[in-house]
Design an enzyme around this catalytic site. Structure first.
Site, PDB file in Angstrom:
ATOM      1  N   GLY A  83      -9.882  14.567  12.154  1.00  0.00           N
ATOM      2  CA  GLY A  83     -10.403  15.729  12.864  1.00  0.00           C
ATOM      3  C   GLY A  83     -11.042  15.378  14.191  1.00  0.00           C
ATOM      4  O   GLY A  83     -11.706  16.196  14.815  1.00  0.00           O
ATOM      5  N   HIS A  84     -10.806  14.152  14.662  1.00  0.00           N
ATOM      6  CA  HIS A  84     -11.471  13.671  15.885  1.00  0.00           C
ATOM      7  C   HIS A  84     -10.453  13.100  16.846  1.00  0.00           C
ATOM      8  O   HIS A  84     -10.320  11.889  16.950  1.00  0.00           O
ATOM      9  CB  HIS A  84     -12.491  12.595  15.514  1.00  0.00           C
ATOM     10  CG  HIS A  84     -13.492  12.278  16.569  1.00  0.00           C
ATOM     11  ND1 HIS A  84     -13.328  11.282  17.494  1.00  0.00           N
ATOM     12  CD2 HIS A  84     -14.700  12.833  16.838  1.00  0.00           C
ATOM     13  CE1 HIS A  84     -14.389  11.209  18.271  1.00  0.00           C
ATOM     14  NE2 HIS A  84     -15.232  12.140  17.888  1.00  0.00           N
ATOM     15  N   PHE A  85      -9.702  13.765  17.491  1.00  0.00           N
ATOM     16  CA  PHE A  85      -9.578  15.202  17.708  1.00  0.00           C
ATOM     17  C   PHE A  85      -8.134  15.581  17.437  1.00  0.00           C
ATOM     18  O   PHE A  85      -7.252  14.816  17.829  1.00  0.00           O
ATOM     19  CB  PHE A  85      -9.942  15.548  19.144  1.00  0.00           C
ATOM     20  CG  PHE A  85     -11.359  15.163  19.505  1.00  0.00           C
ATOM     21  CD1 PHE A  85     -12.430  15.973  19.133  1.00  0.00           C
ATOM     22  CD2 PHE A  85     -11.646  13.994  20.203  1.00  0.00           C
ATOM     23  CE1 PHE A  85     -13.732  15.641  19.482  1.00  0.00           C
ATOM     24  CE2 PHE A  85     -12.939  13.653  20.538  1.00  0.00           C
ATOM     25  CZ  PHE A  85     -13.986  14.476  20.192  1.00  0.00           C
TER      26      PHE A  85
END
Length: 139
Positions: free
Chosen positions: A44-46
């Site tokens: 989730g990054h990114f």
């Protein structure tokens, strides 16, 4: 030092062992980690633009530096726990496909506290530098 030898020193396992190779060169430890792209911290990054989080880069530096305390950690049966991060500077993003290389040294020791400084590079370019401290606690 290969991965199995590192596991004989560091208590980290599975997804949190973030050093794949380490060479102890006098007072310095020089570690490596190849960023594959499927690591949990990239999910989730990114999305669409994965970048290794800064806190993970700091953890990689700390793990690399703990190799210098192999005898102390084995003797005390201890766990290295972060106690501080200072003067952290991020200079260059670390992304999938990069090999992150660390160079760390212990600057001061007063058991159970240890102070270190480290730098992380990608292709010889400085990505991060930091001063940090940790304590070797009983397991």
């Amino acid at each position: 030092m290969n991965l199995e030898e590192i596991k004989g020193i560091l208590p980290h396992r599975d997804n949190m062992l973030l050093v794949e190779e380490v060479i102890q060169d006098g007072e310095f430890s020089k570690g490596k980690y190849h960023v594959r792209g499927d690591e949990w911290f990239l999910q989730g990054h990114f999305p669409g633009n994965p970048v290794v989080p800064g806190v993970i880069l700091c953890e990689m530096l700390a793990q690399s530096s703990c190799i210098l305390l192999a005898d102390t950690m084995k003797e005390k049966g201890g766990l290295p726990m972060f106690t501080g991060l200072n003067n952290v500077r991020f200079r260059h993003p670390v992304v999938p496909g990069d090999t992150f290389e660390t160079e760390c040294r212990i600057t001061k020791a007063k058991h159970p506290f240890y102070f270190a400084e480290g730098k992380g590079f990608v292709n010889g370019e400085l990505a991060v530098k930091a001063e940090f401290s940790f304590a070797i606690t009983e397991a």
